[in-house]
Design a protein around this motif. Structure first.
Motif, PDB file in Angstrom:
ATOM      1  N   PHE A  36       0.689  -1.097  -0.188  1.00 12.08           N
ATOM      2  CA  PHE A  36       0.013  -0.047  -0.011  1.00 12.08           C
ATOM      3  C   PHE A  36       0.898   1.171  -0.074  1.00 12.08           C
ATOM      4  N   VAL A  37       2.057   1.194   0.777  1.00 11.13           N
ATOM      5  CA  VAL A  37       2.817   2.319   0.688  1.00 11.13           C
ATOM      6  C   VAL A  37       3.505   2.716  -0.820  1.00 11.13           C
ATOM      7  N   ILE A  38       3.888   1.402  -1.429  1.00 11.89           N
ATOM      8  CA  ILE A  38       4.593   1.737  -2.638  1.00 11.89           C
ATOM      9  C   ILE A  38       3.494   2.442  -3.648  1.00 11.89           C
ATOM     10  N   VAL A  39       2.310   1.434  -3.661  1.00 12.58           N
ATOM     11  CA  VAL A  39       1.234   2.055  -4.663  1.00 12.58           C
ATOM     12  C   VAL A  39       0.712   3.422  -4.458  1.00 12.58           C
ATOM     13  N   GLU A  40       0.754   3.724  -3.279  1.00 12.50           N
ATOM     14  CA  GLU A  40       0.214   5.193  -2.749  1.00 12.50           C
ATOM     15  C   GLU A  40       1.224   6.210  -3.235  1.00 12.50           C
ATOM     16  N   HIS A  41       2.640   5.938  -3.082  1.00  8.66           N
ATOM     17  CA  HIS A  41       3.811   6.559  -3.665  1.00  8.66           C
ATOM     18  C   HIS A  41       3.583   6.729  -5.265  1.00  8.66           C
ATOM     19  N   ALA A  42       3.433   5.899  -5.845  1.00  8.70           N
ATOM     20  CA  ALA A  42       3.156   5.675  -7.245  1.00  8.70           C
ATOM     21  C   ALA A  42       1.869   6.540  -7.817  1.00  8.70           C
ATOM     22  N   GLY A  43       1.048   6.724  -6.968  1.00  5.33           N
ATOM     23  CA  GLY A  43      -0.286   7.590  -7.239  1.00  5.33           C
ATOM     24  C   GLY A  43      -1.340   6.803  -7.791  1.00  5.33           C
ATOM     25  N   LEU A  44      -1.497   5.547  -7.422  1.00  3.10           N
ATOM     26  CA  LEU A  44      -2.504   4.650  -7.755  1.00  3.10           C
ATOM     27  C   LEU A  44      -3.679   4.808  -6.545  1.00  3.10           C
ATOM     28  N   LEU A  45      -3.251   5.209  -5.327  1.00  2.00           N
ATOM     29  CA  LEU A  45      -4.403   5.346  -4.305  1.00  2.00           C
ATOM     30  C   LEU A  45      -3.605   6.422  -3.353  1.00  2.00           C
ATOM     31  N   GLY A  46      -4.605   7.055  -2.458  1.00  2.00           N
ATOM     32  CA  GLY A  46      -4.170   7.865  -1.387  1.00  2.00           C
ATOM     33  C   GLY A  46      -4.657   9.476  -1.701  1.00  2.00           C
ATOM     34  N   ASP A  47      -4.064  10.097  -0.597  1.00  2.00           N
ATOM     35  CA  ASP A  47      -4.588  11.475  -0.480  1.00  2.00           C
ATOM     36  C   ASP A  47      -4.005  12.160  -2.011  1.00  2.00           C
ATOM     37  N   ALA A  48      -2.875  11.995  -2.235  1.00  2.00           N
ATOM     38  CA  ALA A  48      -2.420  12.625  -3.467  1.00  2.00           C
ATOM     39  C   ALA A  48      -3.350  12.643  -4.818  1.00  2.00           C
ATOM     40  N   THR A  49      -3.671  11.338  -4.804  1.00  2.00           N
ATOM     41  CA  THR A  49      -4.410  10.808  -6.060  1.00  2.00           C
ATOM     42  C   THR A  49      -6.100  11.265  -5.727  1.00  2.00           C
ATOM     43  N   ASP A  50      -6.529  11.251  -4.548  1.00  2.00           N
ATOM     44  CA  ASP A  50      -7.730  11.823  -4.296  1.00  2.00           C
ATOM     45  C   ASP A  50      -7.785  13.428  -4.670  1.00  2.00           C
ATOM     46  N   ASN A  51      -6.693  13.915  -4.379  1.00  2.00           N
ATOM     47  CA  ASN A  51      -6.682  15.484  -4.578  1.00  2.00           C
ATOM     48  C   ASN A  51      -6.711  15.814  -5.797  1.00  2.00           C
ATOM     49  N   ARG A  52      -5.987  14.940  -6.964  1.00  2.00           N
ATOM     50  CA  ARG A  52      -5.997  15.322  -8.252  1.00  2.00           C
ATOM     51  C   ARG A  52      -7.183  14.974  -8.993  1.00  2.00           C
TER      52      ARG A  52
END
Length: 131
Positions: A67-83
């Motif tokens: 989950f940390v790696i896919v969040e960093h890659a932009g597949l999920l997480g706050d940064a993706t939600d913001n985009r």
């Protein structure tokens, strides 16, 4: 059916309709120790207020690392939600998301977008109750 030109997902857009994407990406761990170290380092990049000890406590298993790696890659997480939130002006409101890590998938997907297109339900979860 022959002659039926219905395509799954070919529904016309309508106000108020709910849209969902079930995302599946399969990975193979080739070096568990290196992966855990990298995931903890990435966790610190995503959470600069945390210490190395806190990263070690937060990233302890396969699912944490993934989950940390896919969040960093932009597949999920706050940064993706913001985009995705930027799409509100285009008529698409962002709702919630969920993800599940599945370990030891008996039939991992092959590389390429169409490589498993005739395999059946690629989103069916493995039977966890098999002996």
């Amino acid at each position: 059916m022959p002659g039926d030109d219905y395509v799954i997902g070919n529904d016309p857009l309508a106000d108020g309709m709910s849209l969902s994407i079930r995302l599946r990406r399969d990975f193979t761990v080739t070096d568990a120790d290196r992966l855990l170290i990298a995931a903890r380092r990435i966790y610190l990049e995503l959470n600069p207020d945390m210490s190395a000890g806190e990263a070690s406590a937060m990233v302890t298993c396969a699912a944490d690392a993934l989950f940390v790696i896919v969040e960093h890659a932009g597949l999920l997480g706050d940064a993706t939600d913001n985009r995705l939130a930027d799409r509100a002006a285009d008529g698409l409101a962002v709702e919630g998301w969920r993800a599940e890590a599945v370990m030891n998938e008996p039939e991992p997907l092959a590389p390429g977008p169409r490589s498993n297109c005739l395999r059946g339900d690629v989103f069916a979860l493995p039977d966890r109750h098999k002996n």
